[in-house]
Enzyme design. Structure first.
Site, mmCIF file in Angstrom:
data_model
loop_
_atom_site.group_PDB
_atom_site.id
_atom_site.type_symbol
_atom_site.label_atom_id
_atom_site.label_comp_id
_atom_site.label_asym_id
_atom_site.label_seq_id
_atom_site.Cartn_x
_atom_site.Cartn_y
_atom_site.Cartn_z
ATOM 1 N N ARG A 260 28.893 -35.034 20.806
ATOM 2 C CA ARG A 260 28.119 -36.249 20.556
ATOM 3 C C ARG A 260 29.079 -37.410 20.363
ATOM 4 O O ARG A 260 30.084 -37.303 19.680
ATOM 5 C CB ARG A 260 27.257 -36.113 19.300
ATOM 6 C CG ARG A 260 26.590 -37.446 18.912
ATOM 7 C CD ARG A 260 25.489 -37.307 17.873
ATOM 8 N NE ARG A 260 24.958 -38.608 17.497
ATOM 9 C CZ ARG A 260 24.105 -39.326 18.235
ATOM 10 N NH1 ARG A 260 23.685 -38.865 19.389
ATOM 11 N NH2 ARG A 260 23.677 -40.502 17.838
ATOM 12 N N ASP A 263 27.822 -43.853 17.320
ATOM 13 C CA ASP A 263 28.253 -45.192 16.937
ATOM 14 C C ASP A 263 27.863 -45.442 15.486
ATOM 15 O O ASP A 263 26.723 -45.185 15.082
ATOM 16 C CB ASP A 263 27.640 -46.238 17.874
ATOM 17 C CG ASP A 263 28.177 -46.095 19.298
ATOM 18 O OD1 ASP A 263 29.367 -45.752 19.437
ATOM 19 O OD2 ASP A 263 27.407 -46.310 20.248
ATOM 20 N N CYS A 265 26.724 -46.246 11.879
ATOM 21 C CA CYS A 265 25.580 -46.894 11.251
ATOM 22 C C CYS A 265 25.716 -46.582 9.773
ATOM 23 O O CYS A 265 25.192 -45.584 9.299
ATOM 24 C CB CYS A 265 24.273 -46.371 11.825
ATOM 25 S SG CYS A 265 22.813 -46.971 10.939
ATOM 26 N N ASP A 347 22.380 -55.367 22.691
ATOM 27 C CA ASP A 347 23.370 -54.348 22.363
ATOM 28 C C ASP A 347 24.736 -54.852 22.815
ATOM 29 O O ASP A 347 24.850 -55.385 23.912
ATOM 30 C CB ASP A 347 23.006 -53.056 23.133
ATOM 31 C CG ASP A 347 23.613 -51.808 22.539
ATOM 32 O OD1 ASP A 347 24.808 -51.842 22.197
ATOM 33 O OD2 ASP A 347 22.899 -50.797 22.428
ATOM 34 N N ARG A 349 27.559 -52.729 22.382
ATOM 35 C CA ARG A 349 28.471 -51.594 22.279
ATOM 36 C C ARG A 349 29.244 -51.357 23.567
ATOM 37 O O ARG A 349 30.340 -50.835 23.545
ATOM 38 C CB ARG A 349 27.710 -50.323 21.899
ATOM 39 C CG ARG A 349 27.374 -50.278 20.442
ATOM 40 C CD ARG A 349 26.522 -49.078 20.120
ATOM 41 N NE ARG A 349 25.199 -49.168 20.716
ATOM 42 C CZ ARG A 349 24.274 -48.238 20.603
ATOM 43 N NH1 ARG A 349 24.539 -47.119 19.954
ATOM 44 N NH2 ARG A 349 23.083 -48.398 21.144
HETATM 45 ZN ZN LIG Z 1 21.176 -46.417 12.345
#
Ligand SMILES: [Zn+2]
Length: 436
Positions: A260, A263, A265, A347, A349
């Site tokens: 996995r 990102d 959080c 986004d 990212r």
């Molecule tokens: Zn989150």
């Protein structure tokens, strides 16, 4: 191509006549980085086959003549280093003593390391500088690792719960009876080779350098004055890898790899905030990685510091308020629109650089990818890594308030093996109000 003709001849020292009347114990001239130094710096040939041919990344601030990059080490923490120097807590000439710091597992070298376009945002030799650049270190070059590899036990309540419910079994090797998972963890700092980073983003190197310079408020003049320096150590967060099983198995396509890319959080990952699925997805992936290692495979969590879709937490929390205060309440059909209203984009990212770390690990195939993100899937497969099965989060792990996010993502085309919610479904308010 050249941005500006090599070195300019900007005045680099403050004349002593303008020094304050009070005598300073060690008056120092401010050196502009656009001044031509270069003498004594070792060239970097990105993508060269060996560490020696490639040359070390030297981002030291102590001996400027040795520098062969733009920026300095430790990402955003370089600013704290400056504070420590300013406060008198750190000697600017301090050199790291690297005794006993070498990696607990050797990673590579892999053929991908010497493909200049394959790895463009990290230094493949970054973990082994003390070994591969021992000669240069002995000659006085301040070369710092940009990657560190160590061992750890990770203990998570969700894994202990899986153990108690019988979904996982302790084996004393990958998972202890107390619920600690045994891992190799790797910290990776960003090292950008600008010509190829520009290519990934379909822009010219000149434009990339100029925009990086302008959008950081002119923080790194060398971006536009030193086209001969092609490597940039950006002041951003890096990545942490958690490997379940043997790291060298990651490069063996016959060994089942569960992976996995996660990102950051912080609100969910660390504090359990329930508006999104980040922590449940992460802990589910860790459970899959442990189970995979126990089946004879290997597991990998690659954790990227890209908080709030790389928009940052302030923007993210503003968006939460905008979602929950809008007419009709928090609905999936407005999920992306609210982010775009505040941030200007949905986004930031941009997964283009993300697969680099997989290539550093020698990965050619991910048998089980724990993710529903098409952006991540496309970036991984687009970089030449095969993906077998895609594993998404079990429904029972989705917090009630996070249903808005899940519906919005599924409707937007994120991977789902189940039913995609229709327009009517997306209009139903499913998120809590702010005062609930
Ligand atoms: Zn989150």
């Amino acid at each position: 191509m050249s941005v500006v003709s090599s070195a300019n001849s900007a005045s680099v020292s403050s004349p002593s006549t303008s020094a304050p009347a009070a005598p300073s114990p060690s008056p120092r001239h401010i050196r502009l980085t656009s001044h031509s130094s270069g003498l004594g710096s070792i060239p970097i040939r990105w993508g060269a086959a060996t560490a020696q041919e490639r040359g070390p990344v030297v981002g030291t601030t102590t001996n400027r003549a040795h520098r062969n990059v733009i920026g300095t080490h430790s990402g955003s923490y370089s600013v704290y280093r400056a504070l420590a120097v300013a406060a008198g807590a750190l000697k600017r000439e301090h050199k790291a003593d690297l005794t006993n710091t070498s990696p607990t597992d050797v990673i590579g070298p892999y053929p991908q390391w010497s493909d200049p376009g394959r790895i463009v945002s990290l230094d493949p030799w970054g973990a082994s500088v003390a070994e591969v650049y021992a000669g240069e270190l002995a000659a006085g070059y301040d070369i710092r690792p940009t990657i560190a590899v160590t061992q750890a036990h990770v203990i998570l309540p969700e894994v202990i719960d899986a153990l108690q419910k019988g979904r996982l079994k302790a084996d004393g090797k990958f998972l202890t009876p107390g619920g600690a998972a045994v891992v190799t963890k790797v910290a990776v700092e960003p090292v950008w080779y600008l010509p190829e980073v520009a290519r990934r983003f379909n822009c010219s190197e000149t434009d990339l350098r100029r925009v990086l310079f302008e959008e950081t408020g002119g923080m790194y003049p060398e971006l536009v004055t030193r086209s001969d320096l092609e490597v940039f150590l950006p002041p951003i967060g890096g990545q942490t890898l958690y490997i379940f099983g043997k790291p060298r198995d990651l490069a063996d396509t016959s060994v089942e790899l569960t992976a996995r890319i996660h990102d950051e959080c912080n609100g969910s990952d660390v504090f359990g905030s329930d508006i999104c699925t980040c922590r449940p997805y992460l802990t589910h992936a860790i459970e899959e990685c442990i189970a995979g290692a126990q089946r004879g495979g290997v597991g990998l969590i690659a954790y990227s510091r890209k908080e709030g879709r790389a928009l940052g937490e302030v923007t993210k929390f503003l968006v939460y308020n905008a979602r929950k205060r809008q007419v009709g309440g928090d609905t999936a059909d407005q999920y992306f629109a609210r982010t775009e209203c505040v941030a200007g984009v949905q986004d930031m990212r941009f997964q283009e650089l993300m697969p680099d770390v997989f290539h550093w690990l020698g990965i050619q195939k991910i048998h089980r990818l724990v993710s529903m993100s098409n952006m991540k899937f496309d970036a991984i497969t687009g970089s030449g890594i095969a993906v077998g099965e895609r594993i998404n989060i079990p429904d029972e792990l989705i917090p009630a308030d996070a249903r808005v996010e899940m519906d919005a993502k599924m409707a937007a085309g994120y991977f789902t093996p189940g039913v995609v919610p229709d327009a009517e479904e997306l209009k139903k308010a499913k998120g809590r109000g702010l005062s609930e």
